[in-house]
Write a protein that holds these residues in place. Structure first.
Motif, PDB file in Angstrom:
ATOM      1  N   ALA A  81     -67.262  21.567 -99.497  1.00  0.00           N
ATOM      2  CA  ALA A  81     -66.492  22.325-100.502  1.00  0.00           C
ATOM      3  C   ALA A  81     -66.031  23.659 -99.933  1.00  0.00           C
ATOM      4  CB  ALA A  81     -67.336  22.534-101.757  1.00  0.00           C
ATOM      5  N   ALA A 131     -63.353  20.611-106.130  1.00  0.00           N
ATOM      6  CA  ALA A 131     -64.127  20.028-105.027  1.00  0.00           C
ATOM      7  C   ALA A 131     -65.405  19.393-105.558  1.00  0.00           C
ATOM      8  CB  ALA A 131     -64.445  21.096-103.990  1.00  0.00           C
ATOM      9  N   PHE A 150     -62.705  23.869 -98.134  1.00  0.00           N
ATOM     10  CA  PHE A 150     -61.526  23.832 -99.003  1.00  0.00           C
ATOM     11  C   PHE A 150     -61.420  25.113 -99.830  1.00  0.00           C
ATOM     12  CE2 PHE A 150     -62.186  19.373 -98.117  1.00  0.00           C
ATOM     13  CZ  PHE A 150     -60.898  18.925 -97.925  1.00  0.00           C
ATOM     14  N   THR A 152     -60.752  25.827-107.242  1.00  0.00           N
ATOM     15  CA  THR A 152     -60.994  24.932-106.104  1.00  0.00           C
ATOM     16  C   THR A 152     -62.436  24.449-106.101  1.00  0.00           C
ATOM     17  OG1 THR A 152     -59.669  26.586-104.967  1.00  0.00           O
ATOM     18  CG2 THR A 152     -60.315  24.674-103.703  1.00  0.00           C
ATOM     19  N   LEU A 166     -57.709  17.502-101.451  1.00  0.00           N
ATOM     20  CA  LEU A 166     -58.951  16.729-101.416  1.00  0.00           C
ATOM     21  C   LEU A 166     -58.643  15.240-101.303  1.00  0.00           C
ATOM     22  CD1 LEU A 166     -60.816  18.742-104.162  1.00  0.00           C
ATOM     23  CD2 LEU A 166     -61.662  18.447-101.846  1.00  0.00           C
TER      24      LEU A 166
END
Lengths: 225, 302
Positions: free
Chosen positions: B223, B294, B226, B290, B202
């Protein structure tokens, strides 16, 4: 469209802007000028909700920014095209994809819009550079690509922060020409610049109002520029 | 109850090809995430095997040994039958004893065979008589039985197994607990590792995220690119790790009836399906890690 009411903005104690009120009417053309560091960029950031005012109210399309959540702001930005002086792209994607980025992120089918995209690229004179990567572009090409990206969603407002800062006079003229054409199509335009020649050049073609930030306040500059 | 929407899961795995292109591909982070996930899953397989095997052992010992005890009668040859009869009588009258049975000579010989060989003339040796006592579910009062036996059958020694069984069962339970704690730690470390990798990604893609926000992308859109990448990466890595781990366990020398403790490491029957949960759990951990990373990063951006 964009409305500021008694807006103040301060960073870490020092107030940069105070008591600013302005209404951007549909189809208007504004220049924003003032010395470096006067708060032109901050003012524009307030206009697309990249910053929240420390006092007063900013309304985008009749909604107070404080009442908007992050998704609302994302949706509002699809109606506001922004061009920065140091414009940033996704450097691993070709120019055409970068220009079409607002379509992609809003879930529109880029195939449907491919004709539009081609027209837009030739309008800004980047048809031959469609497959180039952004780092390969010259300063002027980057600014025109940024403008194309800013207008592909057919936004109501276009905010440009020193769009001619990095490019030569001829290219500045051309960029201004594109912005004037957009204004004739009914778009609201606001250009922050300290380039008085650019403002003079525009005056002949369009009914432009010049705003000046001085002493933390926004003033309407005289017509004698 | 809300039904899980599998079409959403399918959409997530297939992904939005265009959204996926938004984030530039990353070589080294991708490989490291894959490798770490595989290593963690490999370790998790062993921790799981340890937990399952020790659990099985604790259960077996607990079950088999808790319900039986042995009475040993050592007496001069001419009294042994009389004492055996007396002991059986006492046992019949003892509440909590389901059945009691004197082992036959053949059975005793079979017990001794591993030590003395098959040709031992058991009859000629002064071997104590063994009586197998099966308890009811409630069990009996070992102390009371001992007192009574000492009065009526002087040559009898009651071995109710609890004395040596208890530490073994508790050691096995401890080991099982240790196995589960290890699994917890492994998944915790995996979550931390993925969070770090996602944070690095990120941060490295701050410009991409800023551009996407500027042109009006929703946080969920950014988001997703990712989260999807890291979830699938972890899923793949963990799957590789689990397959390798299972292979390694299959290659362990198998323990048969001797039921040795270390060599008994492994799974039985449907237990072999258990490690397959690891990649799914790892993917879930990656998804959440994650997603949180994010969300945290995006919240701080304009």
């Amino acid at each position: 469209m964009i409305e500021l009411e008694n807006v103040a903005m301060s960073y870490g104690g020092g107030e940069l802007l105070s008591d600013i009120s302005l209404q951007l009417a549909p189809g208007s053309f504004h220049f924003l000028t003032g010395p470096s560091g006067a708060g032109k960029t901050t003012f524009l950031k307030l206009c697309y909700a990249a910053l929240m005012p420390t006092a007063g109210h900013v309304r985008l399309f009749d909604t107070d920014v404080r009442a908007m959540d992050r998704d609302d702001i994302a949706l509002a930005r699809r109606r506001i095209g922004v061009v920065h002086q140091d414009v940033q792209f996704l450097d691993h994607l070709p120019v055409a994809d970068n220009v079409a980025l607002p379509l992609t992120v809003s879930g529109r089918d880029t195939l449907d819009e491919s004709v539009n995209l081609r027209e837009l690229l030739s309008w800004v004179g980047l048809k031959a550079r469609a497959d180039a990567l952004p780092p390969e572009l010259s300063g002027g090409e980057r600014q025109r690509a940024a403008l194309a990206r800013a207008v592909i969603m057919s936004p109501d407002v276009i905010l440009a922060d020193e769009p001619t800062g990095n490019i030569d006079w001829e290219m500045s003229q051309r960029l201004l020409q594109l912005l004037v054409e957009l204004n004739r199509m009914g778009k609201t335009i606001m250009i922050a610049t300290h380039d008085l020649n650019l403002i003079r050049a525009a005056k002949g073609q369009v009914q432009a109002r010049v705003l000046r930030i001085a002493g933390r306040r926004l003033q309407l500059a005289g017509a004698d520029l | 109850m809300k039904r899980p929407d599998f079409s959403q899961v399918a959409d997530f795995i297939v992904g939005d090809a265009q959204a996926d292109r938004m984030v530039p591909p990353t070589g080294i982070t991708a490989r490291l995430t894959l490798l770490s996930a595989a290593a963690m899953a490999f370790l998790a397989v062993f921790a799981l095997a340890l937990s399952v095997a020790t659990g099985r052992m604790a259960d077996r010992w607990g079950e088999e040994l808790a319900r039986s005890s042995t009475l040993r009668i050592s007496a001069p040859a001419d009294q042994i039958d009389a004492q055996t009869q007396a002991a059986l009588r006492v046992l019949e009258q003892t509440p909590g004893v389901a059945s009691a049975r004197a082992l036959s000579d053949e059975e005793q010989r079979a017990l001794l065979e591993p030590w003395f060989g098959p040709d031992l003339p058991v009859e000629t040796l002064p071997i104590p008589q063994l009586i197998e006592v099966i308890e009811t579910a409630d069990g009996y009062d070992a102390q009371g039985l001992r007192l009574r036996l000492s009065a009526e059958v002087p040559g009898a020694v009651l071995d109710d197994h609890t004395r040596w069984r208890r530490p073994l069962v508790s050691a096995a339970s401890r080991l099982r607990l240790l196995g589960w704690v290890s699994i917890g730690l492994i998944f915790g470390a995996m979550a931390a590792m993925i969070t770090l990798a996602a944070n690095a990604a990120l941060a490295a893609n701050a410009q991409v995220i800023a551009v996407l926000r500027l042109v009006g992308a929703r946080d969920s859109y950014i988001a997703k690119a990712f989260v999807r990448r890291y979830t699938l990466r972890t899923l793949t890595g963990a799957a590789i790790g689990v397959v390798t781990g299972i292979g390694a366990i299959l290659l362990l020398p198998s323990a048969q009836t001797t039921g040795g403790f270390l060599t008994g490491l492994g799974f039985r029957g449907a237990g072999w399906l258990l490690p397959l949960v690891i990649p799914l759990l790892a993917a879930l951990v990656a998804f959440l890690a994650t997603h949180l990373a994010a969300a945290r990063t995006l919240r701080e951006l304009p």
